[in-house]
Scaffold this motif. Structure first.
Motif, mmCIF file in Angstrom:
data_model
loop_
_atom_site.group_PDB
_atom_site.id
_atom_site.type_symbol
_atom_site.label_atom_id
_atom_site.label_comp_id
_atom_site.label_asym_id
_atom_site.label_seq_id
_atom_site.Cartn_x
_atom_site.Cartn_y
_atom_site.Cartn_z
ATOM 1 N N ALA A 1 0.826 -1.208 0.000
ATOM 2 C CA ALA A 1 0.000 0.000 0.000
ATOM 3 C C ALA A 1 0.858 1.255 0.000
ATOM 4 O O ALA A 1 0.567 2.230 -0.710
ATOM 5 C CB ALA A 1 -0.931 -0.008 1.210
ATOM 6 N N ILE A 2 1.932 1.230 0.787
ATOM 7 C CA ILE A 2 2.831 2.395 0.852
ATOM 8 C C ILE A 2 3.483 2.647 -0.503
ATOM 9 O O ILE A 2 3.517 3.769 -1.006
ATOM 10 C CB ILE A 2 3.921 2.181 1.921
ATOM 11 N N SER A 3 4.009 1.605 -1.101
ATOM 12 C CA SER A 3 4.771 1.751 -2.344
ATOM 13 C C SER A 3 3.905 2.182 -3.528
ATOM 14 O O SER A 3 4.404 2.782 -4.482
ATOM 15 C CB SER A 3 5.480 0.433 -2.684
ATOM 16 N N LYS A 4 2.608 1.901 -3.464
ATOM 17 C CA LYS A 4 1.725 2.240 -4.588
ATOM 18 C C LYS A 4 1.293 3.699 -4.573
ATOM 19 O O LYS A 4 0.718 4.187 -5.550
ATOM 20 C CB LYS A 4 0.498 1.330 -4.575
ATOM 21 N N ARG A 5 1.529 4.391 -3.463
ATOM 22 C CA ARG A 5 1.139 5.789 -3.381
ATOM 23 C C ARG A 5 2.252 6.679 -3.945
ATOM 24 O O ARG A 5 3.426 6.378 -3.810
ATOM 25 C CB ARG A 5 0.855 6.193 -1.935
ATOM 26 N N SER A 6 1.849 7.758 -4.549
ATOM 27 C CA SER A 6 2.824 8.706 -5.097
ATOM 28 C C SER A 6 2.473 10.115 -4.626
ATOM 29 O O SER A 6 1.471 10.693 -5.057
ATOM 30 C CB SER A 6 2.816 8.640 -6.621
ATOM 31 N N PRO A 7 3.299 10.642 -3.709
ATOM 32 C CA PRO A 7 4.481 10.014 -3.092
ATOM 33 C C PRO A 7 4.076 9.029 -1.999
ATOM 34 O O PRO A 7 2.958 9.114 -1.480
ATOM 35 C CB PRO A 7 5.231 11.208 -2.505
ATOM 36 N N PRO A 8 4.973 8.115 -1.630
ATOM 37 C CA PRO A 8 4.673 7.154 -0.561
ATOM 38 C C PRO A 8 4.364 7.855 0.759
ATOM 39 O O PRO A 8 5.043 8.807 1.129
ATOM 40 C CB PRO A 8 5.963 6.332 -0.466
ATOM 41 N N LYS A 9 3.354 7.381 1.458
ATOM 42 C CA LYS A 9 2.986 7.930 2.766
ATOM 43 C C LYS A 9 2.098 6.933 3.482
ATOM 44 O O LYS A 9 1.667 5.934 2.910
ATOM 45 C CB LYS A 9 2.269 9.272 2.615
ATOM 46 N N VAL A 10 1.824 7.211 4.749
ATOM 47 C CA VAL A 10 1.011 6.333 5.582
ATOM 48 C C VAL A 10 -0.226 7.089 6.041
ATOM 49 O O VAL A 10 -0.144 8.260 6.439
ATOM 50 C CB VAL A 10 1.806 5.838 6.807
ATOM 51 N N VAL B 1 -1.589 15.327 9.539
ATOM 52 C CA VAL B 1 -0.287 15.371 10.204
ATOM 53 C C VAL B 1 0.438 14.044 10.016
ATOM 54 O O VAL B 1 1.652 14.007 9.757
ATOM 55 C CB VAL B 1 -0.452 15.687 11.708
ATOM 56 N N VAL B 2 -0.300 12.936 10.136
ATOM 57 C CA VAL B 2 0.286 11.604 9.936
ATOM 58 C C VAL B 2 0.808 11.469 8.511
ATOM 59 O O VAL B 2 1.931 11.003 8.285
ATOM 60 C CB VAL B 2 -0.756 10.507 10.219
ATOM 61 N N GLU B 3 0.020 11.896 7.561
ATOM 62 C CA GLU B 3 0.413 11.757 6.158
ATOM 63 C C GLU B 3 1.619 12.637 5.825
ATOM 64 O O GLU B 3 2.537 12.208 5.108
ATOM 65 C CB GLU B 3 -0.770 12.098 5.251
ATOM 66 N N ALA B 4 1.633 13.855 6.342
ATOM 67 C CA ALA B 4 2.745 14.769 6.049
ATOM 68 C C ALA B 4 4.047 14.266 6.661
ATOM 69 O O ALA B 4 5.104 14.252 6.004
ATOM 70 C CB ALA B 4 2.430 16.172 6.572
ATOM 71 N N ALA B 5 3.991 13.836 7.922
ATOM 72 C CA ALA B 5 5.198 13.352 8.597
ATOM 73 C C ALA B 5 5.713 12.074 7.952
ATOM 74 O O ALA B 5 6.922 11.913 7.742
ATOM 75 C CB ALA B 5 4.909 13.108 10.079
ATOM 76 N N SER B 6 4.818 11.144 7.627
ATOM 77 C CA SER B 6 5.247 9.876 7.021
ATOM 78 C C SER B 6 5.776 10.089 5.606
ATOM 79 O O SER B 6 6.717 9.412 5.177
ATOM 80 C CB SER B 6 4.093 8.875 7.012
ATOM 81 N N GLU B 7 5.193 11.028 4.892
ATOM 82 C CA GLU B 7 5.688 11.322 3.539
ATOM 83 C C GLU B 7 7.124 11.827 3.597
ATOM 84 O O GLU B 7 7.992 11.397 2.823
ATOM 85 C CB GLU B 7 4.786 12.355 2.866
#
Length: 286
Positions: free
Chosen positions: A61-70, A102-108
């Motif tokens: 799931a992480i790798s398929k996102r552009s850019p990768p994030k959680v 916040v989770v998405e920004a930090a993980s990205e």
């Protein structure tokens, strides 16, 4: 909180740099998960499903996102996996209180830094089996999570990175730490994680070097000598600390003990290798 005791199986495994022995240990991982489920009872009733998600679905799931994030829901599930596979700690309420953006920004940011770490080594012409990885770059990636997400410490951050960047980042499990850092305090600090990551990267490098030395060109590396990562080293040590006695013998061919990762590695063996092996056996029988 004190660390668990080192088991004889862990001591024996850590003393070895033989890829076959480490492969056998890693193949016990699924059996170890089943053992933990039995030991913890209702507290770990979802562990098998969580662990399958963590090892297979989450990285994809992480790798398929552009850019990768959680996403926040994944961070909550990641914490559930960590607390179930490890020790229960009062951290979940912090994670549930985080804002999704916040989770998405930090993980990205963290995943971008980790990706840059891997790319820098490739750009330098170094192969993955050489390890260890630069501590400064790893610190930047870890800080992007731990300094921006309340409730996410080095251990939780390591769990995320072990899923997304397993070649460099091992999960900071107590069962792994007690083997290689027995005299260190039990606190899950960044400094201690960096020590653990460096040690496991060196062990992965040693296993990979033996694999390359034992490979016979042009057929390539046999399945049991497939590339090792820092995360593989942690999981192998964790597995032998929990696997039942019936899973720690030398019957490494039992398909029920072979993990999905191992089966994927076995697929690396070419049909030519299999044909040669069959031909050799037939000549011996004659």
């Amino acid at each position: 909180m004190p660390l668990p005791p080192v088991t004889p199986a862990q001591t024996k495994l850590w003393a070895s740099t033989e890829p076959r022995e480490w492969k056998a240990a890693l193949s016990q991982y699924d059996a170890a998960i089943r053992t933990m489920c039995k030991q913890k009872g209702k507290k770990a009733e979802n562990l098998k499903a969580l662990d399958d998600w963590y090892r297979f679905e989450f990285p994809d799931a992480i790798s398929k996102r552009s850019p990768p994030k959680v996403e926040k829901a994944e961070m909550i599930k990641l914490m559930e996996w960590k607390l179930t596979r490890g020790k229960m700690r009062p951290l979940m309420h912090h994670i549930k209180g985080l804002k999704p953006e916040v989770v998405e920004a930090a993980s990205e940011t963290a995943l971008r830094l980790a990706s840059s770490l891997l790319k820098s080594r490739t750009a330098d012409g170094e192969e993955e089996h050489r390890g260890p990885w630069p501590a400064a770059a790893m610190t930047q990636a870890m800080d992007a999570l731990t300094k921006n997400l309340t409730g996410v410490g080095p251990a939780t951050a390591s769990a995320l990175f072990a899923a997304a960047c397993p070649v460099a980042f091992p999960f900071m499990s107590d069962e792994a730490m007690v083997v290689v850092l027995p005299s260190a305090p039990s606190a899950h600090t960044l400094a201690r994680f960096l020590q653990l990551a460096a040690i496991f990267a060196q062990r992965a490098a040693a296993l990979n070097q033996r694999a390359h030395n034992k490979a016979s060109p042009p057929t390539g590396i046999p399945a049991e000598y497939a590339e090792w990562t820092a995360s593989d080293v942690e999981r192998a040590l964790w597995a032998v600390s929990f696997a039942p006695p019936t899973a720690t013998n030398d019957s490494n061919d039992d398909d029920s003990l072979v993990s999905a990762e191992t089966r994927k590695r076995q697929a690396m063996v070419s049909k030519d290798d299999e044909a040669k092996a069959t031909s050799t056996k037939q000549r011996r029988k004659k």
